[in-house]
Each structure stands twice: as C-alpha cells, then as structure tokens.
Design a protein around this motif. Structure first.
Motif, PDB file in Angstrom:
ATOM      1  N   THR A   1       0.709  -1.013   0.276  1.00 53.45           N
ATOM      2  CA  THR A   1       0.216  -0.249  -0.266  1.00 53.45           C
ATOM      3  C   THR A   1       0.816   1.326   0.228  1.00 53.45           C
ATOM      4  OG1 THR A   1      -1.750  -0.864   1.225  1.00 53.45           O
ATOM      5  CG2 THR A   1      -1.597   1.290   1.195  1.00 53.45           C
TER       6      THR A   1
ATOM      7  N   ARG B   1       2.158   2.155  -3.329  1.00 54.35           N
ATOM      8  CA  ARG B   1       1.152   1.950  -4.367  1.00 54.35           C
ATOM      9  C   ARG B   1       1.081   3.745  -3.557  1.00 54.35           C
ATOM     10  NH1 ARG B   1      -0.489  -2.634  -3.979  1.00 54.35           N
ATOM     11  NH2 ARG B   1      -1.800  -2.542  -1.822  1.00 54.35           N
TER      12      ARG B   1
ATOM     13  N   GLU C   1       9.732   0.824  -3.895  1.00 56.90           N
ATOM     14  CA  GLU C   1       9.232  -0.126  -4.982  1.00 56.90           C
ATOM     15  C   GLU C   1      11.006  -0.714  -4.756  1.00 56.90           C
ATOM     16  OE1 GLU C   1       7.800  -2.741  -8.220  1.00 56.90           O
ATOM     17  OE2 GLU C   1       7.295  -0.437  -8.513  1.00 56.90           O
TER      18      GLU C   1
END
Length: 382
Positions: free
Chosen positions: A160, A163, A169
């Motif tokens: 979450t 995103r 990432e």
C-alpha cells in the motif's frame, strides 16, 4: 552450530509448537544460514524483534554487534547522522565526530524496526548503502566499507505504501530478499499455555506465581488478543500482582484483559473509555465476565423461544416490531451457536462486539446459566 543445539535455541526463543510456529522456526533456521537482507512482517506485538534476534543468534555473526534501530522514533533531521554518522563541525551542534549505527554494526547485524516509517529522502540514502555497502558520514568525504546483515521489520502493508508513494519499490525489493511473516497470536492460540508458562518462568524468584486453571487457559484462547504476545505478557504480569499464589479462573480473565482492550482496539469500537477496575477483595473470587442486566435478563435460549412465539403467522402488521423480533432471534441464535461466547457470536453475524452486547441489553438477553462458556470480553459489566 549443530542442528540439535540450533533447534533448542530456537525453541527457547520462539515459543510454541503450533504449525505456524514450526514453520516460522524453519524459516528462521534458513535465514540464519545466509547473509541476505530479510524483511519481517507481522502485527504489532507479535514478536518481530524476537525473530530478528533469533536470526542473529544462530548466524555466523552471533559474536558480533546486533543493533536495533526504531526508524519511527528517530527525528527526521537526525536520522542520517544516527545511521551513517557525522564529522565534527558538519552541522550546528556537531561538536564531535559520531560513528553511525551502520559502522557500529560492522561485522554483525542491524535491525531496522518499523522501516515503513522511514522518510522518503532517507530511503534513497539507505538504498545506496545497501547497494554499495559503503557509508559516508555527514560532512565527510571518506568512503567507509561496511559488512552488515540488514534485517528490516514493519507492521504496515508496504505494498500500500508503494502504491501511495510513501515507500520506494526498489528499496522494498532490496530489503525483502528473504520474507518472513510472524503470525498474530489469535492465529496460534494453541501456543498460549506454553507462552504463559514461559512468562511465568521469567518472573523474579521472589514473585509468587499465579495458578492458571484449565478453564482460564480456555478463556485466554477464546480471547482475540489485539495486542498479540505483548498483550499476553502484560496479562501474565498483571496476574502476578492480583492473583499471586492464587488460582486464576475463567471469570478472572476478563478482569486481567480489560485494561489492554482500550489502547489495542479501534477507537470507534468504544462508546466511552474503559478503565481497568479491580473488584473488591471479597468479590474477586466471584467476579464474572457475564453481561448482567438489572431488570431480570433471560437466557439466550429463552429469548429465542420468545422470538419464535412472537412471530405472526398471519403476516406483518407492525414492521418495527417484526424487525426487532427478527433481530432478537438472530442475536439469540448466534449466541446459541457460539455456546455463549460473545466475541464469536458477534463475528458470526458480522457486527462489532460492543454492538452485540448493546443488543443483548436491548432484548434483555443473557447467556444460559448452565453454559460455562465465557462471554468475552465483559467490558467491566460484571
């Protein structure tokens, strides 16, 4: 370290023989044999730091430093200096050289707890250190090589965060080479007796142990444990205060867990804050976790029969009365199916526990007097 000794060490640190704990110990054993970065996930209080320590203790780095860093507790303006160090005079207040925690951990392990709370700008710098295995102190120009095993942990959903843009990432994949998930306590309730015994064994020699009965263990296993193992440890310590040398019965468990419910559960589950109240000494042996109503409650079995009798075969003449009768029937049926365990009954019809208790009051329902299942929790309504 030979496998027999390794298994003994892990069993002493990661308590319980449930399938989930057996799997966790197997993963920890594999993780201890490698030097890859590890990501430990799991809810707050489940024991992520204990798992990280176990990995270090069974690794070849066991004799080297093992340093824990709470990423959420470090001020954003100081986190780079704390992790990577600074040179004298590099900023206002830097009156001496400071060796950062990564350098201090050289040859050993650094545990980055609550990595999900690390600011984005520091995530970039941490990624560089993980990729190059080199640190640069703030205000310095020297490349300092390091040999550190990195273990990170979080209770947050980093997917979450990725995103939503709050977690990188590329850093996630660099940290999560070996993923380990620590189960919540309510997923391994069969381990509770062993955990209680472990906490009792760690008491001071001068402390008189409480005596948990079989019914008390059943009540503990029926509780949802929102605070996980940390909450259970608090409950055991509390029992040593209020039940030193005395038996702890099922009805006493509600007293012991009450004060943990408020901070651990979502705020909107409670109409008003609840305080932990110890019953008078003369009442402690009779303290009940049952929901008691002053105007003469009926058992849920009797309430179910009443609801059935009041069903109108000729059709619905009063919609409100019909809906209330249906609601009373559903509440009573849920209690009957769950053998009087309120938390289980509430989950079965997908409503909050406090809402369920309010409806029991509304329809004057109490658990059956010959049903020994505990209504957990009681919210101080004994």
């Amino acid at each position: 370290m030979i496998d027999a000794n390794l298994d003994t060490l892990l069993a002493s640190k990661l308590i319980g023989n449930s399938p989930k704990m057996q799997q966790l110990r197997m993963l920890v054993k594999f993780a201890g044999r490698c030097n890859s970065s590890i990501m430990i996930t799991g809810p707050s209080g489940s024991g992520k730091e204990v798992v990280a320590d176990a990995i270090h203790q069974i690794s070849e780095r066991a004799a080297a430093p093992n340093i824990t860093v709470n990423c959420g507790a470090l001020p954003e303006q100081l986190i780079e200096s704390e992790l990577f160090g600074h040179e004298k005079g590099s900023f206002t207040g830097a009156v001496n050289k400071h060796v950062g925690l990564f350098e201090q951990s050289n040859g050993g392990t650094i545990f980055l707890d609550e990595i999900g709370d690390m600011p984005l700008n520091m995530q970039v710098k941490l990624l560089r250190v993980l990729e190059t295995r080199i640190v640069n102190r703030v205000g310095g120009n020297q490349n300092i090589p390091i040999d550190v095993r990195v273990i990170a942990a979080t209770h947050k959903n980093l997917g979450t965060g990725i995103r939503g843009g709050s977690f990188r990432e590329d850093l996630f994949y660099r940290l999560c080479v070996v993923p380990i998930e620590v189960p919540a306590l309510n997923e391994r309730s069969e381990d509770i007796p062993a955990l209680v015994e472990h906490f009792l064994n760690n008491l001071s020699a001068s402390d008189e142990r409480p005596i948990f009965t079989a019914e008390a263990y059943t009540a503990l296993q029926n509780y949802n444990w929102p605070g996980n193992v940390r909450e259970l440890r608090n409950v055991v310590e509390r029992a040593t205060v209020f039940f030193a040398g005395a038996p702890v019965h099922a009805q006493d468990v509600a007293t012991l867990v009450q004060s943990d419910l408020v901070p651990a559960a979502p705020v909107d589950e409670f109409v008003q804050p609840l305080a932990f109240q110890v019953p008078p000494l003369e009442q402690q042996r009779h303290f009940s976790s049952d929901v008691t109503l002053a105007d003469g409650p009926s058992s849920f079995a009797a309430a179910l029969e009443t609801a059935k009798r009041e069903q109108r075969p000729g059709g619905i003449n009063d919609l409100n009365a019909h809906l209330q009768n249906e609601e009373r029937r559903i509440i009573a049926q849920a209690l009957e199916a769950s053998h009087g365990v309120v938390s289980k009954a509430a989950r079965s019809i997908n409503i909050k526990r406090t809402t369920f208790i309010d409806k029991m009051r509304k329809y004057n329902i109490e658990k059956s007097t010959n049903d020994n299942a505990m209504l957990t929790p009681a919210f101080g309504l004994a």
